[in-house]
Design a protein around this motif. Structure first.
Motif, PDB file in Angstrom:
ATOM      1  N   THR A  27       0.843  -1.197   0.000  1.00 51.23           N
ATOM      2  CA  THR A  27       0.000   0.000   0.000  1.00 51.23           C
ATOM      3  C   THR A  27       0.878   1.248   0.000  1.00 51.23           C
ATOM      4  OG1 THR A  27      -0.097   0.138   2.423  1.00 51.23           O
ATOM      5  CG2 THR A  27      -1.776  -1.206   1.331  1.00 51.23           C
ATOM      6  N   MET A  28       0.306   2.331  -0.481  1.00 50.18           N
ATOM      7  CA  MET A  28       0.961   3.635  -0.372  1.00 50.18           C
ATOM      8  C   MET A  28      -0.081   4.730  -0.497  1.00 50.18           C
ATOM      9  SD  MET A  28       2.970   4.143  -3.978  1.00 50.18           S
ATOM     10  CE  MET A  28       2.259   3.701  -5.552  1.00 50.18           C
ATOM     11  N   THR A  29       0.281   5.925  -0.070  1.00 51.01           N
ATOM     12  CA  THR A  29      -0.612   7.066  -0.157  1.00 51.01           C
ATOM     13  C   THR A  29      -0.474   7.725  -1.529  1.00 51.01           C
ATOM     14  OG1 THR A  29       1.065   8.598   0.671  1.00 51.01           O
ATOM     15  CG2 THR A  29      -0.355   7.505   2.317  1.00 51.01           C
ATOM     16  N   PHE A  30      -1.431   8.568  -1.883  1.00 52.65           N
ATOM     17  CA  PHE A  30      -1.299   9.345  -3.105  1.00 52.65           C
ATOM     18  C   PHE A  30      -0.139  10.329  -2.995  1.00 52.65           C
ATOM     19  CE2 PHE A  30      -5.268   7.710  -4.714  1.00 52.65           C
ATOM     20  CZ  PHE A  30      -5.114   7.823  -6.087  1.00 52.65           C
ATOM     21  N   ALA A  54     -10.472  12.189  -1.673  1.00 55.12           N
ATOM     22  CA  ALA A  54     -10.772  13.543  -2.145  1.00 55.12           C
ATOM     23  C   ALA A  54     -10.116  13.754  -3.496  1.00 55.12           C
ATOM     24  CB  ALA A  54     -10.281  14.586  -1.147  1.00 55.12           C
ATOM     25  N   GLY A  55     -10.691  14.610  -4.299  1.00 51.62           N
ATOM     26  CA  GLY A  55     -10.165  14.972  -5.606  1.00 51.62           C
ATOM     27  C   GLY A  55     -10.051  16.477  -5.697  1.00 51.62           C
ATOM     28  N   PRO A  56     -10.028  16.990  -6.917  1.00 47.80           N
ATOM     29  CA  PRO A  56     -10.189  16.274  -8.185  1.00 47.80           C
ATOM     30  C   PRO A  56      -8.853  15.789  -8.747  1.00 47.80           C
ATOM     31  CG  PRO A  56     -10.152  18.608  -8.605  1.00 47.80           C
ATOM     32  CD  PRO A  56     -10.020  18.448  -7.114  1.00 47.80           C
ATOM     33  N   GLY A  57      -8.955  14.947  -9.746  1.00 52.43           N
ATOM     34  CA  GLY A  57      -7.787  14.457 -10.455  1.00 52.43           C
ATOM     35  C   GLY A  57      -8.241  13.615 -11.618  1.00 52.43           C
ATOM     36  N   SER A  58      -7.311  12.893 -12.242  1.00 53.22           N
ATOM     37  CA  SER A  58      -7.696  12.031 -13.350  1.00 53.22           C
ATOM     38  C   SER A  58      -6.636  10.959 -13.571  1.00 53.22           C
ATOM     39  CB  SER A  58      -7.901  12.845 -14.641  1.00 53.22           C
ATOM     40  OG  SER A  58      -6.689  13.459 -15.046  1.00 53.22           O
ATOM     41  N   ASP A  62      -5.890   2.384 -20.333  1.00 54.38           N
ATOM     42  CA  ASP A  62      -6.092   1.892 -21.697  1.00 54.38           C
ATOM     43  C   ASP A  62      -6.755   2.936 -22.581  1.00 54.38           C
ATOM     44  OD1 ASP A  62      -4.758  -0.529 -21.679  1.00 54.38           O
ATOM     45  OD2 ASP A  62      -6.483  -1.657 -20.955  1.00 54.38           O
ATOM     46  N   PHE A  63      -6.196   4.172 -22.494  1.00 53.33           N
ATOM     47  CA  PHE A  63      -6.514   5.268 -23.402  1.00 53.33           C
ATOM     48  C   PHE A  63      -7.882   5.894 -23.178  1.00 53.33           C
ATOM     49  CE2 PHE A  63      -4.053   1.799 -25.282  1.00 53.33           C
ATOM     50  CZ  PHE A  63      -2.798   2.393 -25.202  1.00 53.33           C
ATOM     51  N   LEU A  64      -8.503   5.586 -22.050  1.00 56.06           N
ATOM     52  CA  LEU A  64      -9.741   6.261 -21.644  1.00 56.06           C
ATOM     53  C   LEU A  64      -9.455   7.024 -20.363  1.00 56.06           C
ATOM     54  CD1 LEU A  64     -12.435   3.479 -22.258  1.00 56.06           C
ATOM     55  CD2 LEU A  64     -11.939   5.480 -23.693  1.00 56.06           C
ATOM     56  N   ARG A  65      -9.807   8.302 -20.345  1.00 56.44           N
ATOM     57  CA  ARG A  65      -9.532   9.163 -19.199  1.00 56.44           C
ATOM     58  C   ARG A  65     -10.697   9.115 -18.218  1.00 56.44           C
ATOM     59  NH1 ARG A  65      -5.864  13.775 -19.124  1.00 56.44           N
ATOM     60  NH2 ARG A  65      -6.328  15.190 -17.396  1.00 56.44           N
ATOM     61  N   HIS A  66     -10.381   8.990 -16.933  1.00 60.26           N
ATOM     62  CA  HIS A  66     -11.399   8.893 -15.894  1.00 60.26           C
ATOM     63  C   HIS A  66     -11.157   9.960 -14.828  1.00 60.26           C
ATOM     64  CE1 HIS A  66     -12.601   4.933 -17.471  1.00 60.26           C
ATOM     65  NE2 HIS A  66     -11.310   4.708 -17.597  1.00 60.26           N
ATOM     66  N   PRO A  67     -12.208  10.661 -14.412  1.00 58.50           N
ATOM     67  CA  PRO A  67     -12.043  11.673 -13.358  1.00 58.50           C
ATOM     68  C   PRO A  67     -11.952  11.018 -11.989  1.00 58.50           C
ATOM     69  CG  PRO A  67     -14.341  11.527 -14.012  1.00 58.50           C
ATOM     70  CD  PRO A  67     -13.591  10.589 -14.915  1.00 58.50           C
ATOM     71  N   LEU A  68     -11.109  11.555 -11.143  1.00 54.18           N
ATOM     72  CA  LEU A  68     -10.982  11.069  -9.768  1.00 54.18           C
ATOM     73  C   LEU A  68     -11.693  12.046  -8.849  1.00 54.18           C
ATOM     74  CD1 LEU A  68      -7.228   9.964  -9.752  1.00 54.18           C
ATOM     75  CD2 LEU A  68      -9.267   8.636 -10.327  1.00 54.18           C
ATOM     76  N   ARG A  69     -12.713  11.544  -8.168  1.00 60.63           N
ATOM     77  CA  ARG A  69     -13.522  12.397  -7.302  1.00 60.63           C
ATOM     78  C   ARG A  69     -13.572  11.822  -5.896  1.00 60.63           C
ATOM     79  NH1 ARG A  69     -17.105  11.768 -11.910  1.00 60.63           N
ATOM     80  NH2 ARG A  69     -17.038  13.607 -13.266  1.00 60.63           N
ATOM     81  N   TRP A  84      -1.170   8.311 -14.544  1.00 58.09           N
ATOM     82  CA  TRP A  84      -1.782   9.225 -13.572  1.00 58.09           C
ATOM     83  C   TRP A  84      -1.595  10.628 -14.115  1.00 58.09           C
ATOM     84  CZ3 TRP A  84      -4.610   6.867 -10.010  1.00 58.09           C
ATOM     85  CH2 TRP A  84      -4.308   5.540  -9.682  1.00 58.09           C
ATOM     86  N   ASP A  85      -2.663  11.187 -14.671  1.00 60.49           N
ATOM     87  CA  ASP A  85      -2.563  12.440 -15.414  1.00 60.49           C
ATOM     88  C   ASP A  85      -2.504  13.664 -14.519  1.00 60.49           C
ATOM     89  OD1 ASP A  85      -2.770  11.319 -18.110  1.00 60.49           O
ATOM     90  OD2 ASP A  85      -4.809  10.800 -17.535  1.00 60.49           O
ATOM     91  N   ASP A  86      -3.312  13.667 -13.481  1.00 56.83           N
ATOM     92  CA  ASP A  86      -3.462  14.887 -12.679  1.00 56.83           C
ATOM     93  C   ASP A  86      -3.878  14.475 -11.275  1.00 56.83           C
ATOM     94  OD1 ASP A  86      -3.970  17.359 -11.621  1.00 56.83           O
ATOM     95  OD2 ASP A  86      -5.880  17.632 -12.670  1.00 56.83           O
ATOM     96  N   ILE A  87      -2.906  14.303 -10.396  1.00 54.71           N
ATOM     97  CA  ILE A  87      -3.227  13.815  -9.052  1.00 54.71           C
ATOM     98  C   ILE A  87      -2.727  14.766  -7.963  1.00 54.71           C
ATOM     99  CG2 ILE A  87      -3.387  11.389  -9.693  1.00 54.71           C
ATOM    100  CD1 ILE A  87      -0.509  11.020  -8.703  1.00 54.71           C
ATOM    101  N   ALA A  88      -2.439  16.013  -8.343  1.00 48.13           N
ATOM    102  CA  ALA A  88      -1.930  16.975  -7.361  1.00 48.13           C
ATOM    103  C   ALA A  88      -2.927  17.218  -6.237  1.00 48.13           C
ATOM    104  CB  ALA A  88      -1.579  18.290  -8.055  1.00 48.13           C
ATOM    105  N   GLY A  89      -4.221  17.140  -6.553  1.00 55.01           N
ATOM    106  CA  GLY A  89      -5.229  17.416  -5.538  1.00 55.01           C
ATOM    107  C   GLY A  89      -5.923  16.178  -5.011  1.00 55.01           C
ATOM    108  N   VAL A  90      -5.328  15.005  -5.235  1.00 50.24           N
ATOM    109  CA  VAL A  90      -5.976  13.752  -4.851  1.00 50.24           C
ATOM    110  C   VAL A  90      -5.416  13.245  -3.525  1.00 50.24           C
ATOM    111  CG1 VAL A  90      -6.439  11.356  -5.514  1.00 50.24           C
ATOM    112  CG2 VAL A  90      -6.392  13.150  -7.254  1.00 50.24           C
ATOM    113  N   ALA A  91      -6.307  12.808  -2.643  1.00 49.38           N
ATOM    114  CA  ALA A  91      -5.918  12.174  -1.384  1.00 49.38           C
ATOM    115  C   ALA A  91      -6.550  10.795  -1.319  1.00 49.38           C
ATOM    116  CB  ALA A  91      -6.374  13.025  -0.195  1.00 49.38           C
ATOM    117  N   GLY A  92      -5.834   9.859  -0.719  1.00 52.09           N
ATOM    118  CA  GLY A  92      -6.345   8.507  -0.608  1.00 52.09           C
ATOM    119  C   GLY A  92      -5.202   7.515  -0.571  1.00 52.09           C
TER     120      GLY A  92
END
Length: 281
Positions: A27-30, A54-58, A62-69, A84-92
């Motif tokens: 395991t590890m944190t974001f 918590a998000g947001p992020g994305s 497999d070439f489909l982008r998903h929002p992290l909320r 991992w495209d955008d995880i600066a604001g992601v916690a978990g």
């Protein structure tokens, strides 16, 4: 445990230089993921399961982008190309585990399903149970080496997966003929591209096989095989950065021209042109 290509944050996290450890669950944190993430594509031979507080992020799988909320989950199966495209604001937390880690038969079957959702929201009513299961797993995963309860992380991983209830198409893909077909395609799609081969190998009439695949997926057997080959081609072009000629060889095509026509018919683009559109770190 990681295929060649970009240096991945998962390899850096899982193994120290010169050290090999038999670890089924980690395991590890974001926060740690951000430290290790190089912005490039990843392709591992283990599962990556993320619980997002918590998000947001994305994330792109497999070439489909998903929002992290907030209160959502991500599932990345082995061999999937992801970034991992955008995880600066992601916690978990992120859980890494080998396919054999879950201890119950039902969860192992679920984990083996090829059509698990890549991202879904956890219902509010389920969240306290997911949070408790995740926290218990984190506690046991941090136990000191030599602890006698070494199977507890695997048990608690199974509990976490059960509480997360990942959406999947298990009911649609339960047809026994389709399940045999799916397994054979996964094993042989690099060498055999025609539905007739699989009908003969499984001992079914082509019409029987086609009907089973159509009922399970809404696609013909031929279309299912084409989609699987195209997915692997995209993974090789995007992550491994293979040339179309090398891709053709890896996927059992007689030459690069034949592969190029196949890929263009399936996607509308030549493989080199498609590769140029993919952003790779």
């Amino acid at each position: 445990m990681v295929e060649t290509g970009h240096v991945t944050m998962i390899r850096q996290m899982t193994y120290q230089p010169g050290e090999r450890r038999a670890v089924a669950v980690e395991t590890m944190t974001f926060h740690r993921l951000r430290e290790l993430n190089d912005g490039g594509t990843q392709r591992a031979d283990f599962h990556v399961l993320a619980v997002v507080d918590a998000g947001p992020g994305s994330v792109t799988v497999d070439f489909l982008r998903h929002p992290l909320r907030e209160r959502s989950a991500v599932w990345i199966p082995p061999a999937a190309v992801h970034r991992w495209d955008d995880i600066a604001g992601v916690a978990g937390h992120v859980v890494l585990f080998v396919p054999t880690a879950p201890v119950t038969h039902a969860i192992r079957e679920l984990v083996a399903s090829p059509d698990l959702a890549a991202h879904w929201s956890v219902p509010d009513a389920d969240w306290p149970f997911v949070d408790a299961a995740r926290n218990h797993l984190l506690l046991e995963a941090s136990a000191p080496p030599g602890d006698l309860s070494m199977q507890l992380p695997e048990i608690l991983l199974s509990a976490l997966i059960a509480r997360l209830r990942p959406p999947h198409g298990g009911a649609r893909s339960a047809h026994p003929v389709f399940r045999l077909f799916r397994s054979n395609v996964e094993a042989h799609f690099r060498q055999h591209h025609d539905a007739g081969y699989y009908a003969r190998a499984l001992g079914y009439a082509p019409r029987t096989l086609s009907r089973a695949v159509q009922q399970a997926t809404g696609r013909t057997a031929k279309a299912y095989i084409v989609d699987r080959i195209v997915l692997e081609a995209k993974r090789l072009l995007a992550h491994d950065r293979l040339t179309p000629a090398a891709c053709a060889d890896r996927l059992g095509f007689p030459d690069a021209s034949n592969f190029s026509v196949f890929f263009r018919n399936a996607t509308g683009m030549r493989p080199g042109a498609w590769q140029a559109t993919v952003t790779v770190g």
